[in-house]
Design a protein around this motif. Structure first.
Motif, mmCIF file in Angstrom:
data_model
loop_
_atom_site.group_PDB
_atom_site.id
_atom_site.type_symbol
_atom_site.label_atom_id
_atom_site.label_comp_id
_atom_site.label_asym_id
_atom_site.label_seq_id
_atom_site.Cartn_x
_atom_site.Cartn_y
_atom_site.Cartn_z
ATOM 1 N N SER A 189 0.838 -1.207 0.000
ATOM 2 C CA SER A 189 0.000 0.000 0.000
ATOM 3 C C SER A 189 0.868 1.250 0.000
ATOM 4 O O SER A 189 0.579 2.234 -0.699
ATOM 5 N N HIS A 190 1.911 1.227 0.798
ATOM 6 C CA HIS A 190 2.834 2.365 0.872
ATOM 7 C C HIS A 190 3.471 2.621 -0.490
ATOM 8 O O HIS A 190 3.563 3.773 -0.929
ATOM 9 N N ASP A 191 3.910 1.549 -1.140
ATOM 10 C CA ASP A 191 4.518 1.690 -2.473
ATOM 11 C C ASP A 191 3.507 2.272 -3.464
ATOM 12 O O ASP A 191 3.851 3.160 -4.274
ATOM 13 N N ARG A 192 2.257 1.812 -3.399
ATOM 14 C CA ARG A 192 1.227 2.335 -4.300
ATOM 15 C C ARG A 192 0.992 3.821 -4.035
ATOM 16 O O ARG A 192 0.851 4.632 -4.962
ATOM 17 N N VAL A 193 0.938 4.174 -2.742
ATOM 18 C CA VAL A 193 0.721 5.579 -2.383
ATOM 19 C C VAL A 193 1.884 6.437 -2.864
ATOM 20 O O VAL A 193 1.691 7.566 -3.370
ATOM 21 N N LEU A 194 3.118 5.931 -2.707
ATOM 22 C CA LEU A 194 4.286 6.692 -3.184
ATOM 23 C C LEU A 194 4.225 6.893 -4.698
ATOM 24 O O LEU A 194 4.511 7.991 -5.202
ATOM 25 N N GLN A 195 3.871 5.838 -5.408
ATOM 26 C CA GLN A 195 3.766 5.950 -6.868
ATOM 27 C C GLN A 195 2.673 6.961 -7.249
ATOM 28 O O GLN A 195 2.852 7.804 -8.129
ATOM 29 N N GLU A 196 1.550 6.870 -6.570
ATOM 30 C CA GLU A 196 0.446 7.791 -6.841
ATOM 31 C C GLU A 196 0.849 9.222 -6.529
ATOM 32 O O GLU A 196 0.539 10.157 -7.275
ATOM 33 N N ASN A 197 1.572 9.398 -5.420
ATOM 34 C CA ASN A 197 2.041 10.727 -5.012
ATOM 35 C C ASN A 197 3.001 11.286 -6.065
ATOM 36 O O ASN A 197 2.912 12.472 -6.428
ATOM 37 N N THR A 198 3.900 10.439 -6.531
ATOM 38 C CA THR A 198 4.851 10.867 -7.565
ATOM 39 C C THR A 198 4.092 11.273 -8.838
ATOM 40 O O THR A 198 4.404 12.307 -9.461
ATOM 41 N N GLN A 199 3.121 10.482 -9.180
ATOM 42 C CA GLN A 199 2.311 10.755 -10.367
ATOM 43 C C GLN A 199 1.574 12.086 -10.219
ATOM 44 O O GLN A 199 1.537 12.904 -11.138
ATOM 45 N N LEU A 200 1.005 12.282 -9.025
ATOM 46 C CA LEU A 200 0.276 13.531 -8.778
ATOM 47 C C LEU A 200 1.203 14.740 -8.805
ATOM 48 O O LEU A 200 0.835 15.823 -9.291
ATOM 49 N N LYS A 201 2.411 14.620 -8.296
ATOM 50 C CA LYS A 201 3.375 15.724 -8.319
ATOM 51 C C LYS A 201 3.742 16.068 -9.772
ATOM 52 O O LYS A 201 3.883 17.247 -10.118
ATOM 53 N N GLU A 202 3.902 15.036 -10.581
ATOM 54 C CA GLU A 202 4.219 15.270 -11.991
ATOM 55 C C GLU A 202 3.058 16.005 -12.672
ATOM 56 O O GLU A 202 3.265 16.960 -13.444
ATOM 57 N N GLU A 203 1.842 15.580 -12.390
ATOM 58 C CA GLU A 203 0.663 16.218 -12.965
ATOM 59 C C GLU A 203 0.570 17.669 -12.494
ATOM 60 O O GLU A 203 0.248 18.587 -13.285
ATOM 61 N N ALA A 204 0.876 17.895 -11.205
ATOM 62 C CA ALA A 204 0.821 19.259 -10.671
ATOM 63 C C ALA A 204 1.852 20.135 -11.363
ATOM 64 O O ALA A 204 1.580 21.306 -11.715
ATOM 65 N N SER A 205 3.021 19.582 -11.584
ATOM 66 C CA SER A 205 4.084 20.338 -12.251
ATOM 67 C C SER A 205 3.665 20.666 -13.698
ATOM 68 O O SER A 205 3.879 21.784 -14.169
ATOM 69 N N GLU A 206 3.099 19.690 -14.356
ATOM 70 C CA GLU A 206 2.650 19.905 -15.734
ATOM 71 C C GLU A 206 1.544 20.972 -15.784
ATOM 72 O O GLU A 206 1.539 21.861 -16.656
ATOM 73 N N LEU A 207 0.618 20.920 -14.846
ATOM 74 C CA LEU A 207 -0.459 21.892 -14.812
ATOM 75 C C LEU A 207 0.075 23.298 -14.534
ATOM 76 O O LEU A 207 -0.415 24.299 -15.094
ATOM 77 N N ARG A 208 1.076 23.442 -13.696
ATOM 78 C CA ARG A 208 1.686 24.736 -13.404
ATOM 79 C C ARG A 208 2.315 25.309 -14.666
ATOM 80 O O ARG A 208 2.201 26.515 -14.939
ATOM 81 N N GLN A 209 3.024 24.395 -15.332
ATOM 82 C CA GLN A 209 3.668 24.854 -16.572
ATOM 83 C C GLN A 209 2.618 25.289 -17.588
ATOM 84 O O GLN A 209 2.773 26.296 -18.296
ATOM 85 N N MET A 210 1.543 24.532 -17.690
ATOM 86 C CA MET A 210 0.470 24.903 -18.620
ATOM 87 C C MET A 210 -0.136 26.243 -18.205
ATOM 88 O O MET A 210 -0.398 27.119 -19.046
ATOM 89 N N LEU A 211 -0.348 26.398 -16.937
ATOM 90 C CA LEU A 211 -0.929 27.625 -16.429
ATOM 91 C C LEU A 211 0.023 28.809 -16.646
ATOM 92 O O LEU A 211 -0.402 29.902 -17.028
#
Length: 179
Positions: free
Chosen positions: A132-154
Motif C-alpha cells: 500500500s505504501h509503495d502504491r501511495v508513493l507511486q500515486e504521489n509521484t504521479q500527482l506531483k508530476e501532474e501538478a508540475s505539468e499543470l503549473r507549466q500549462m498555467l
C-alpha cells in the motif's frame, strides 16, 4: 524352644581346690555359711563345694541368640521395607517429573506454533502495508508530476494573456489544491 518359654538356666560352678575351701559350706536355703573358726586361725582352709546356681531369663547375663537374631531380622525387614517404599516413592516422583516436563514441552510447542502463526500474520500485514505504501508513493509521484505539468500549462497560458503580470503562479496552484 521359644525365648519366652525359658524359665531358668542352671549351671555348675566347678570346685576349686584352694586353701580356704574346707570351711565354706552351703546351708539348707542354698546360701553360703561360714565357719567362725576360720577367722581365728589364719592358716585355716576354706573349701567351696560345687554348687548349682539358677539364672532367670530376666537376668542381664543372658544373651539370647534367638531373640537377637529375630530382632536383627526385624530390623533388616524394616530397612528393606523402607528402601522399597523409598524406591517406589522415587519412581513415582520421577514419573511425575517426567509428566511435568512433557506437559511443559507440549505447552512450549503450542506456544511455538501460536507464535509462528502470529509471525506469519504480522508478516502478511507488513507486506500488505508495504505494498500500500509503495502504491501511495507511486500515486504521489504521479500527482506531483501532474501538478508540475499543470503549473507549466498555467504559466504558459498566463504568458500568452496580456494582463498576467500581477498574478502569482503559486497562488493559483494553491487555489486549485495543486501544491
Amino acid at each position: 524352644m521359644q525365648p519366652s518359654e525359658v524359665s531358668g538356666i542352671q549351671y555348675l560352678v566347678p570346685s576349686n581346690p584352694s586353701p580356704y575351701s574346707p570351711h565354706f559350706s552351703m546351708n539348707q536355703s542354698n546360701k553360703p555359711a561360714l565357719d567362725s573358726n576360720q577367722f581365728l586361725n589364719p592358716l585355716y582352709n576354706f573349701y567351696i563345694p560345687p554348687q548349682i546356681n539358677d539364672i532367670s531369663p530376666h537376668s542381664s547375663c543372658i544373651s539370647s541368640n534367638s531373640t537377637s537374631d529375630e530382632a536383627d531380622e526385624q530390623q533388616l525387614s524394616l530397612i528393606i521395607e523402607r528402601k522399597q517404599r523409598r524406591m517406589i516413592s522415587n519412581r513415582e516422583s520421577a514419573r511425575r517429573s517426567r509428566m511435568r516436563k512433557q506437559r511443559h514441552l507440549d505447552e512450549l510447542w503450542a506456544q511455538v506454533v501460536w507464535l509462528r502463526n502470529e509471525n506469519h500474520q504480522l508478516i502478511d500485514k507488513l507486506n500488505h502495508v508495504s505494498e500500500s505504501h509503495d502504491r501511495v508513493l507511486q500515486e504521489n509521484t504521479q500527482l506531483k508530476e501532474e501538478a508540475s505539468e499543470l503549473r507549466q500549462m498555467l504559466f504558459g497560458m498566463r504568458l500568452g494573456h496580456p494582463n498576467s503580470t500581477s498574478v502569482n503562479l503559486d497562488d493559483v496552484a494553491l487555489e486549485h489544491g495543486l501544491s
